[in-house]
Motif scaffolding. Structure first.
Motif, PDB file in Angstrom:
ATOM      1  N   ALA A 192     108.687  85.862  54.791  1.00 17.67           N
ATOM      2  CA  ALA A 192     108.047  86.128  53.501  1.00 17.67           C
ATOM      3  C   ALA A 192     106.778  85.290  53.349  1.00 17.67           C
ATOM      4  CB  ALA A 192     109.017  85.830  52.365  1.00 17.67           C
ATOM      5  N   ALA A 193     106.828  84.058  53.854  1.00 13.64           N
ATOM      6  CA  ALA A 193     105.670  83.173  53.764  1.00 13.64           C
ATOM      7  C   ALA A 193     104.496  83.715  54.565  1.00 13.64           C
ATOM      8  CB  ALA A 193     106.040  81.782  54.264  1.00 13.64           C
ATOM      9  N   TRP A 194     104.773  84.233  55.770  1.00 16.54           N
ATOM     10  CA  TRP A 194     103.697  84.804  56.589  1.00 16.54           C
ATOM     11  C   TRP A 194     103.109  86.056  55.943  1.00 16.54           C
ATOM     12  CZ3 TRP A 194     101.038  82.161  59.768  1.00 16.54           C
ATOM     13  CH2 TRP A 194     101.616  81.135  60.524  1.00 16.54           C
ATOM     14  N   ILE A 195     103.952  86.806  55.239  1.00 16.65           N
ATOM     15  CA  ILE A 195     103.453  87.971  54.504  1.00 16.65           C
ATOM     16  C   ILE A 195     102.500  87.514  53.397  1.00 16.65           C
ATOM     17  CG2 ILE A 195     104.115  89.844  52.936  1.00 16.65           C
ATOM     18  CD1 ILE A 195     106.691  90.125  54.587  1.00 16.65           C
ATOM     19  N   LEU A 196     102.887  86.438  52.698  1.00 13.72           N
ATOM     20  CA  LEU A 196     102.022  85.885  51.650  1.00 13.72           C
ATOM     21  C   LEU A 196     100.687  85.424  52.229  1.00 13.72           C
ATOM     22  CD1 LEU A 196     104.410  83.711  49.431  1.00 13.72           C
ATOM     23  CD2 LEU A 196     103.355  85.890  48.845  1.00 13.72           C
ATOM     24  N   ILE A 197     100.742  84.764  53.391  1.00 12.33           N
ATOM     25  CA  ILE A 197      99.520  84.278  54.028  1.00 12.33           C
ATOM     26  C   ILE A 197      98.623  85.454  54.421  1.00 12.33           C
ATOM     27  CG2 ILE A 197      98.597  83.119  56.085  1.00 12.33           C
ATOM     28  CD1 ILE A 197     101.078  81.268  55.953  1.00 12.33           C
ATOM     29  N   GLY A 198      99.235  86.494  55.009  1.00  9.67           N
ATOM     30  CA  GLY A 198      98.470  87.678  55.393  1.00  9.67           C
ATOM     31  C   GLY A 198      97.821  88.355  54.200  1.00  9.67           C
ATOM     32  N   LEU A 199      98.604  88.494  53.105  1.00  8.35           N
ATOM     33  CA  LEU A 199      98.066  89.093  51.884  1.00  8.35           C
ATOM     34  C   LEU A 199      96.946  88.234  51.312  1.00  8.35           C
ATOM     35  CD1 LEU A 199      98.235  91.290  49.709  1.00  8.35           C
ATOM     36  CD2 LEU A 199     100.034  89.950  48.595  1.00  8.35           C
ATOM     37  N   GLY A 200      97.145  86.909  51.375  1.00  9.14           N
ATOM     38  CA  GLY A 200      96.134  85.987  50.877  1.00  9.14           C
ATOM     39  C   GLY A 200      94.829  86.102  51.650  1.00  9.14           C
ATOM     40  N   ILE A 201      94.915  86.189  52.977  1.00  8.19           N
ATOM     41  CA  ILE A 201      93.718  86.338  53.810  1.00  8.19           C
ATOM     42  C   ILE A 201      92.990  87.635  53.472  1.00  8.19           C
ATOM     43  CG2 ILE A 201      92.916  86.712  56.187  1.00  8.19           C
ATOM     44  CD1 ILE A 201      95.159  84.793  57.079  1.00  8.19           C
ATOM     45  N   PHE A 202      93.771  88.710  53.277  1.00 11.78           N
ATOM     46  CA  PHE A 202      93.171  90.005  52.915  1.00 11.78           C
ATOM     47  C   PHE A 202      92.416  89.902  51.597  1.00 11.78           C
ATOM     48  CE2 PHE A 202      93.575  93.995  50.503  1.00 11.78           C
ATOM     49  CZ  PHE A 202      92.845  94.851  51.338  1.00 11.78           C
ATOM     50  N   LEU A 203      93.016  89.260  50.597  1.00  5.37           N
ATOM     51  CA  LEU A 203      92.375  89.130  49.286  1.00  5.37           C
ATOM     52  C   LEU A 203      91.123  88.252  49.360  1.00  5.37           C
ATOM     53  CD1 LEU A 203      95.456  88.755  46.902  1.00  5.37           C
ATOM     54  CD2 LEU A 203      93.994  90.745  47.212  1.00  5.37           C
ATOM     55  N   VAL A 204      91.190  87.203  50.181  1.00  4.19           N
ATOM     56  CA  VAL A 204      90.015  86.342  50.354  1.00  4.19           C
ATOM     57  C   VAL A 204      88.864  87.138  50.976  1.00  4.19           C
ATOM     58  CG1 VAL A 204      89.079  84.400  51.679  1.00  4.19           C
ATOM     59  CG2 VAL A 204      91.244  84.149  50.460  1.00  4.19           C
TER      60      VAL A 204
END
Length: 257
Positions: A61-73
């Motif tokens: 779940a944490a890696w999904i959050l990181i991936g989503l965060g990178i996309f939003l950035v």
């Protein structure tokens, strides 16, 4: 920029994409902290204290959050730079990405409220559910199988049994009885657990499948879900409108070179 309206569009799009950037950075920070401290977080979650597999779930779940965060950035940088510097290529790419994202969201929502998603998930989910091991073995000892105990938590919290119904399981779980609570599961007390049993014909038995339970939960919270979806779509539409406005407002919008 020439017109007052176009200047306002640049300002608003810049603000919207700053939100993208800040949310993205926050998700990356949270995801990174969870990855670093996943074992610690797993140990403090009492409901899952005896389920080692939860650490893997948390990390995923944490890696999904990181991936989503990178996309939003990246979206924030693309839209923000495109608006502030009037870079036509950035703005067009930004609009295309948001349109594709909206199509994906619409497709997912359509699948969610149709039998298509259920049919797609049915085989893999029932295959995993069929691996369920009863909470007590033949000697009435507590069985600490992580996957099975995670299923028990699902049955207790959602008041359901199996994917379609209890027939998906190799045996009838005690946790599909309404008399069984999370506290009893956490205790692992085989003496107490052994006294709590019911059959599929009892009124205290959860005859509802977990897929239907999830859909009922969504239906019960439909106003909130619809509000969130409408808010997301309006936000995305505003981003598209202001980006197109900036591109069309001035023929001198600079290319990326």
């Amino acid at each position: 920029m020439g017109s007052t309206g176009a200047c306002c569009a640049k300002l608003i799009l810049g603000i919207l994409n700053t939100l993208f950037l800040l949310v993205g950075l926050a998700l990356i920070a949270v995801g990174s902290l969870v990855v670093v401290g996943a074992d610690f977080l797993a140990s403090v979650l009492k409901a899952f204290a005896d389920i080692p597999v939860i650490a893997n779930v948390i990390t995923s779940a944490a890696w999904i959050l990181i991936g989503l965060g990178i996309f939003l950035v990246l979206m924030g940088v693309l839209g923000g730079c495109g608006a502030c510097c009037s870079i036509k290529t950035f703005l067009i790419a930004y609009v295309v990405v948001i349109v594709v994202l909206m199509l994906v969201e619409i497709t997912f929502v359509a699948l969610l409220f149709s039998d298509t998603l259920k049919n797609l998930l049915s085989d893999p989910v029932t295959k995993e559910i069929n691996k369920y091991k009863d909470i007590l073995d033949s000697s009435h000892n507590f069985v600490t199988d992580p996957q099975s105990r995670a299923m028990d938590l699902l049955f207790i919290n959602l008041k359901c049994c199996g994917w379609n119904d209890y027939h998906d399981l190799p045996s009838v779980p005690r946790t599909c009885c309404s008399t069984f609570s999370k506290a009893i599961l956490d205790s692992g007390d085989s003496t107490v657990i052994n006294r709590l049993t019911c059959t599929a014909t009892d009124s205290s038995f959860y005859n509802k499948g977990c897929y239907k339970a999830v859909m009922d939960l969504i239906d019960d919270n439909k106003p909130m879900a619809v509000g969130i979806l409408v808010g997301i779509f309006l936000f995305q539409i505003l981003c598209i409108v202001f980006a197109i406005w900036i591109v069309k407002a001035n023929s001198k919008v600079n290319p990326i070179d």
